[in-house]
Design a protein around this motif. Structure first.
Motif, PDB file in Angstrom:
ATOM      1  N   GLU A  48      -8.036  -6.155  -3.624  1.00  0.00           N
ATOM      2  CA  GLU A  48      -7.693  -7.302  -4.453  1.00  0.00           C
ATOM      3  C   GLU A  48      -7.048  -6.768  -5.727  1.00  0.00           C
ATOM      4  O   GLU A  48      -7.671  -5.996  -6.467  1.00  0.00           O
ATOM      5  CB  GLU A  48      -8.938  -8.128  -4.774  1.00  0.00           C
ATOM      6  CG  GLU A  48      -9.559  -8.758  -3.535  1.00  0.00           C
ATOM      7  CD  GLU A  48     -10.810  -9.552  -3.831  1.00  0.00           C
ATOM      8  OE1 GLU A  48     -11.202  -9.607  -5.023  1.00  0.00           O
ATOM      9  OE2 GLU A  48     -11.399 -10.113  -2.888  1.00  0.00           O
ATOM     10  N   ILE A 106       5.063  -4.912  -3.447  1.00  0.00           N
ATOM     11  CA  ILE A 106       5.063  -6.309  -3.867  1.00  0.00           C
ATOM     12  C   ILE A 106       5.674  -6.395  -5.254  1.00  0.00           C
ATOM     13  O   ILE A 106       5.269  -5.678  -6.177  1.00  0.00           O
ATOM     14  CB  ILE A 106       3.638  -6.892  -3.889  1.00  0.00           C
ATOM     15  CG1 ILE A 106       3.062  -6.906  -2.471  1.00  0.00           C
ATOM     16  CG2 ILE A 106       3.635  -8.291  -4.483  1.00  0.00           C
ATOM     17  CD1 ILE A 106       1.621  -7.382  -2.406  1.00  0.00           C
ATOM     18  N   TRP A 158       7.688  -9.177  -0.718  1.00  0.00           N
ATOM     19  CA  TRP A 158       7.004  -7.999  -0.192  1.00  0.00           C
ATOM     20  C   TRP A 158       7.910  -7.270   0.782  1.00  0.00           C
ATOM     21  O   TRP A 158       8.827  -7.865   1.385  1.00  0.00           O
ATOM     22  CB  TRP A 158       5.682  -8.389   0.492  1.00  0.00           C
ATOM     23  CG  TRP A 158       5.838  -9.320   1.684  1.00  0.00           C
ATOM     24  CD1 TRP A 158       5.739 -10.682   1.676  1.00  0.00           C
ATOM     25  CD2 TRP A 158       6.129  -8.949   3.032  1.00  0.00           C
ATOM     26  NE1 TRP A 158       5.960 -11.199   2.933  1.00  0.00           N
ATOM     27  CE2 TRP A 158       6.196 -10.146   3.792  1.00  0.00           C
ATOM     28  CE3 TRP A 158       6.346  -7.741   3.680  1.00  0.00           C
ATOM     29  CZ2 TRP A 158       6.468 -10.167   5.162  1.00  0.00           C
ATOM     30  CZ3 TRP A 158       6.615  -7.751   5.051  1.00  0.00           C
ATOM     31  CH2 TRP A 158       6.673  -8.944   5.762  1.00  0.00           C
ATOM     32  N   LEU A 183       6.146 -14.278  -0.234  1.00  0.00           N
ATOM     33  CA  LEU A 183       4.847 -14.918  -0.236  1.00  0.00           C
ATOM     34  C   LEU A 183       5.046 -16.425  -0.201  1.00  0.00           C
ATOM     35  O   LEU A 183       6.076 -16.949  -0.649  1.00  0.00           O
ATOM     36  CB  LEU A 183       4.060 -14.509  -1.476  1.00  0.00           C
ATOM     37  CG  LEU A 183       3.823 -13.003  -1.664  1.00  0.00           C
ATOM     38  CD1 LEU A 183       3.077 -12.749  -2.967  1.00  0.00           C
ATOM     39  CD2 LEU A 183       3.051 -12.434  -0.495  1.00  0.00           C
ATOM     40  N   LEU A 196       3.728 -15.246  -7.075  1.00  0.00           N
ATOM     41  CA  LEU A 196       2.728 -14.185  -7.088  1.00  0.00           C
ATOM     42  C   LEU A 196       1.429 -14.715  -7.674  1.00  0.00           C
ATOM     43  O   LEU A 196       1.372 -15.126  -8.829  1.00  0.00           O
ATOM     44  CB  LEU A 196       3.230 -13.003  -7.914  1.00  0.00           C
ATOM     45  CG  LEU A 196       2.355 -11.750  -7.909  1.00  0.00           C
ATOM     46  CD1 LEU A 196       2.311 -11.120  -6.528  1.00  0.00           C
ATOM     47  CD2 LEU A 196       2.880 -10.752  -8.927  1.00  0.00           C
ATOM     48  N   THR A 255      -4.428 -13.035  -8.257  1.00  0.00           N
ATOM     49  CA  THR A 255      -5.026 -11.946  -7.486  1.00  0.00           C
ATOM     50  C   THR A 255      -4.412 -11.927  -6.096  1.00  0.00           C
ATOM     51  O   THR A 255      -4.407 -12.950  -5.401  1.00  0.00           O
ATOM     52  CB  THR A 255      -6.554 -12.105  -7.382  1.00  0.00           C
ATOM     53  OG1 THR A 255      -7.130 -12.076  -8.688  1.00  0.00           O
ATOM     54  CG2 THR A 255      -7.153 -10.980  -6.555  1.00  0.00           C
ATOM     55  N   VAL A 256      -3.887 -10.775  -5.700  1.00  0.00           N
ATOM     56  CA  VAL A 256      -3.279 -10.613  -4.383  1.00  0.00           C
ATOM     57  C   VAL A 256      -4.284  -9.903  -3.480  1.00  0.00           C
ATOM     58  O   VAL A 256      -4.771  -8.822  -3.813  1.00  0.00           O
ATOM     59  CB  VAL A 256      -1.976  -9.794  -4.466  1.00  0.00           C
ATOM     60  CG1 VAL A 256      -1.339  -9.669  -3.091  1.00  0.00           C
ATOM     61  CG2 VAL A 256      -1.005 -10.428  -5.452  1.00  0.00           C
ATOM     62  N   LYS A 257      -4.591 -10.525  -2.348  1.00  0.00           N
ATOM     63  CA  LYS A 257      -5.511  -9.928  -1.386  1.00  0.00           C
ATOM     64  C   LYS A 257      -4.709  -9.276  -0.263  1.00  0.00           C
ATOM     65  O   LYS A 257      -3.836  -9.919   0.335  1.00  0.00           O
ATOM     66  CB  LYS A 257      -6.460 -10.981  -0.829  1.00  0.00           C
ATOM     67  CG  LYS A 257      -7.371 -11.589  -1.892  1.00  0.00           C
ATOM     68  CD  LYS A 257      -8.373 -12.568  -1.292  1.00  0.00           C
ATOM     69  CE  LYS A 257      -9.297 -13.114  -2.368  1.00  0.00           C
ATOM     70  NZ  LYS A 257     -10.313 -14.057  -1.815  1.00  0.00           N
ATOM     71  N   ILE A 278      -1.452 -10.259   4.002  1.00  0.00           N
ATOM     72  CA  ILE A 278      -1.423 -10.587   2.574  1.00  0.00           C
ATOM     73  C   ILE A 278      -2.000 -11.986   2.411  1.00  0.00           C
ATOM     74  O   ILE A 278      -1.555 -12.928   3.076  1.00  0.00           O
ATOM     75  CB  ILE A 278       0.006 -10.530   2.001  1.00  0.00           C
ATOM     76  CG1 ILE A 278       0.636  -9.161   2.237  1.00  0.00           C
ATOM     77  CG2 ILE A 278       0.000 -10.854   0.516  1.00  0.00           C
ATOM     78  CD1 ILE A 278       2.089  -9.055   1.783  1.00  0.00           C
ATOM     79  N   GLY A 279      -2.999 -12.117   1.559  1.00  0.00           N
ATOM     80  CA  GLY A 279      -3.623 -13.415   1.350  1.00  0.00           C
ATOM     81  C   GLY A 279      -4.270 -13.976   2.594  1.00  0.00           C
ATOM     82  O   GLY A 279      -4.311 -15.200   2.779  1.00  0.00           O
TER      83      GLY A 279
END
Length: 658
Positions: free
Chosen positions: A407, A448, A453, A472, A476, A479-481, A496-497
């Motif tokens: 994260e 990213i 990405w 995405l 953005l 918090t990017v998971k 991603i996410g």
């Protein structure tokens, strides 16, 4: 995109990996701070607990002093006021033609909540030091001690006829510079300056053949004497040393300088460290230090028992990285810029610090931060920052098959990297060193930037082969998971996410895992969980790393690119007594190097212990191979030194174990 004929679904892969791997480790927890590489050039993921003041910046540079880059903060035991003595410089440190270096004073009566500008520290009246006919025109950096009802100061000075060339080596031209003393009845002054000097550059022979210019001085009162700690630089050698002098009284006379901590030692000590100022707390003297590498993101803390501080063996590195981070705000655009932060521990046991930076317009800024003295690190989360150059956060142990879930909070650009298998080395043997282009090769990456990405690989020449790219679903997020799965045959899945964005096959035999922050990026990792098959080794340091860490004259070595070296790049000694030094943290090492009829011998020292001769001679030329190896080392932090003792020697690379 799915490759159903070849790859399992992400869920199926995760189930298999859960069964195959031991429990993962969340490397964003500060309990794992030492699992990361903290390097003074390549990057320093920091878990530090500093909170930066919302009132920053306190002061911003403007012509003719665009760069306020050094500062001493002082807590007055009489008034309880806090003071900032700010060193003012012209842009690019220009002197001459009316450009001066001066000291500006600020005061706070509410413990840093607000600040009042008092004005210049020194009177404009002409002042001369003994044995000089030139007026003292430059006096930027000071430190102050209260004792016996007086405020004692030491400060840097230079006469009006000084240039940067004569600053380093006066050459009998009449220019004078060094460290001087002054005293006052109040922190605001007026300060009475003594014509007798603490340290004079013009009469000092170069120590160790290169250290001469003394500056950035801190005055310290001890039980039976006074001590001044100051820095000396080595001009073209691009190394800095911490030196000390003592006197029975604060005005002197002072002893000859003693080298206390420098790269010339055979012990672990990172290169490119600059200091100023030091501070005292509970019987110890602490000297913060900042690397002047291009990314400006590595700091260390040195300490010694106060009464033993003139003994070089008393000094230790109490914090090797993970000391400081920069916030993603305009007034910290260049990271710490100048010497380092200045601090004191207040009555509430908080470490209060001033730190210099530069804003996005290039003007210097003076800022404030604090943390509990006893809390070095936050419990969770690390920051990776980069100012003018890239920074890396690399786990010191490599992985083959693995699963990573992270994260990240991203300002600028971020790359999650894996299968990193290049050697780390600097692009130059000087200040502003950054990652060599050869170190930005041999890895895979998920990059990213904003809401875009891309996934790809960099080959041994640094050529990028993109595998996939996309957007995405939203801008953005805060918090990017990210989740990345890689099996032992190179099958990779990326989400991603929570949404799978790509799966495919990538080359690579395993390597280091981590993050890469391009210039002017700021990344915070609140989770970085990795589970998988660990490698013993995989962290390589190149020849340039060893030359810069030794503080050797760059022209003692010839950098060379040919296939005989492990990664196609190395160096060959040109002069007798050439010296190289690798600093590393690990349980073992293997030095790789070519051999051949044109090479001679070196002597190896591990933490000062003589390991004997290393012979690089062979009748037939041989490509790079393991030429010296040790395992199960008793120390965690180590320094391996190679000294040329016969003929020319090749300097290649070292692999770190553990």
């Amino acid at each position: 995109m799915f490759f159903n004929r070849i790859f399992l679904t992400m869920a199926a892969i995760s189930m298999l990996l859960n069964a195959a791997y031991a429990a993962g480790q969340d490397y964003a927890l500060s309990s794992h701070v030492n699992d990361w590489l903290h390097h003074s050039i390549y990057g320093d993921p920091s878990f530090d607990a500093f909170t930066h003041s919302k009132g920053n910046p306190i002061h911003t540079g403007a012509p003719p002093h665009e760069w306020p880059v050094n500062c001493f903060c002082f807590e007055d035991p009489v008034s309880n006021n806090w003071y900032l003595y700010i060193g003012l410089y012209a842009q690019f440190y220009t002197i001459g033609d009316g450009k001066t270096m001066e000291c500006l004073l600020y005061r706070s009566s509410d413990k840093g909540q607000s600040w009042e500008k008092i004005g210049p520290v020194f009177s404009p009246e002409p002042f001369y030091v003994n044995n000089s006919s030139a007026v003292v025109e430059h006096a930027p950096d000071v430190s102050v001690v209260y004792a016996d009802g007086k405020y004692h100061m030491v400060y840097d000075f230079a006469t009006a006829n000084t240039t940067w060339d004569t600053y380093a080596d006066p050459k009998g031209g009449g220019a004078e510079s060094g460290v001087a003393y002054a005293v006052a009845d109040k922190p605001e002054g007026p300060f009475t300056r003594s014509p007798e000097l603490v340290y004079r550059v013009s009469t000092q022979q170069a120590l160790l053949g290169k250290y001469r210019r003394g500056y950035a001085a801190t005055l310290v009162k001890r039980e039976k004497d006074w001590m001044v700690l100051f820095m000396m630089d080595s001009n073209i050698h691009y190394s800095w040393g911490l030196f000390g002098v003592t006197a029975p009284k604060p005005e002197g006379p002072y002893s000859a300088p003693v080298p206390l901590k420098l790269v010339e030692g055979d012990d672990y000590y990172p290169p490119l460290l600059e200091y100023f100022p030091a501070f005292v707390h509970e019987g110890y003297v602490y000297s913060p230090a900042t690397s002047v590498a291009l990314n400006r993101n590595y700091q260390a803390m040195l300490k010694a028992p106060l009464e033993e501080a003139m003994n070089p063996d008393a000094w230790e590195i109490s914090q090797d990285g993970s000391v400081w981070h920069s916030d993603a705000v305009s007034n910290e655009y260049y990271g710490i810029w100048g010497q380092t932060f200045s601090g004191f521990v207040d009555g509430d046991t908080m470490l209060q610090v001033m730190y210099p930076s530069r804003n996005a317009e290039g003007m210097g800024t003076i800022n404030w931060a604090s943390r509990p003295w006893g809390q070095l690190h936050r419990e969770n989360g690390f920051a990776l920052t980069a100012s003018q150059g890239p920074s890396t956060a690399l786990l010191k142990q490599g992985f083959t098959a693995f699963r990573l879930d992270a994260e990240l909070q991203i300002s600028g650009e971020c790359a999650v990297i894996w299968d990193y298998a290049a050697a780390l080395e600097p692009d130059k043997l000087s200040s502003d060193a950054s990652l060599h282009h050869a170190s930005l090769t041999r890895y895979s990456a998920l990059s990213i930037k904003e809401a875009q990405w891309s996934i790809g690989q960099y080959d041994a020449q640094g050529a990028y082969a993109q595998q996939a790219a996309g957007s995405l679903s939203d801008a953005l997020p805060s918090t990017v998971k990210i989740e990345i799965n890689r099996d032992d045959e190179g099958a990779v899945q990326v989400a991603i996410g929570g949404e799978e964005v790509w799966s495919g096959s990538m080359n690579g035999a395993g390597g280091l895992v981590g993050l890469l922050a391009p210039a002017h990026s700021n990344i915070t990792a609140t989770r970085f969980n990795v589970e998988g098959d660990r490698m013993n080794g995989g962290l390589w340091l190149g020849a340039g790393d060893a030359i810069l860490a030794a503080g050797d004259v760059p022209d003692k070595w010839e950098m060379a690119e040919n296939a005989a070296f492990r990664f196609g790049r190395g160096a060959v000694s040109l002069l007798p007594n050439s010296r190289a030094k690798w600093n590393f943290v690990g349980t073992g090492f293997a030095v790789n190097a070519p051999s051949g009829p044109e090479y001679g011998k070196a002597r190896a020292f591990l933490n000062g212990e003589d390991l004997g001769a290393v012979d690089f001679y062979s009748e037939q030329a041989q490509p790079s191979h393991v030429i010296l190896e040790r395992k199960h080392l008793k120390n965690d932090k180590n320094a391996l030194v190679l000294k040329d003792i016969q003929g020319r020697i090749p300097l290649d690379c070292i692999e770190i174990y553990g």
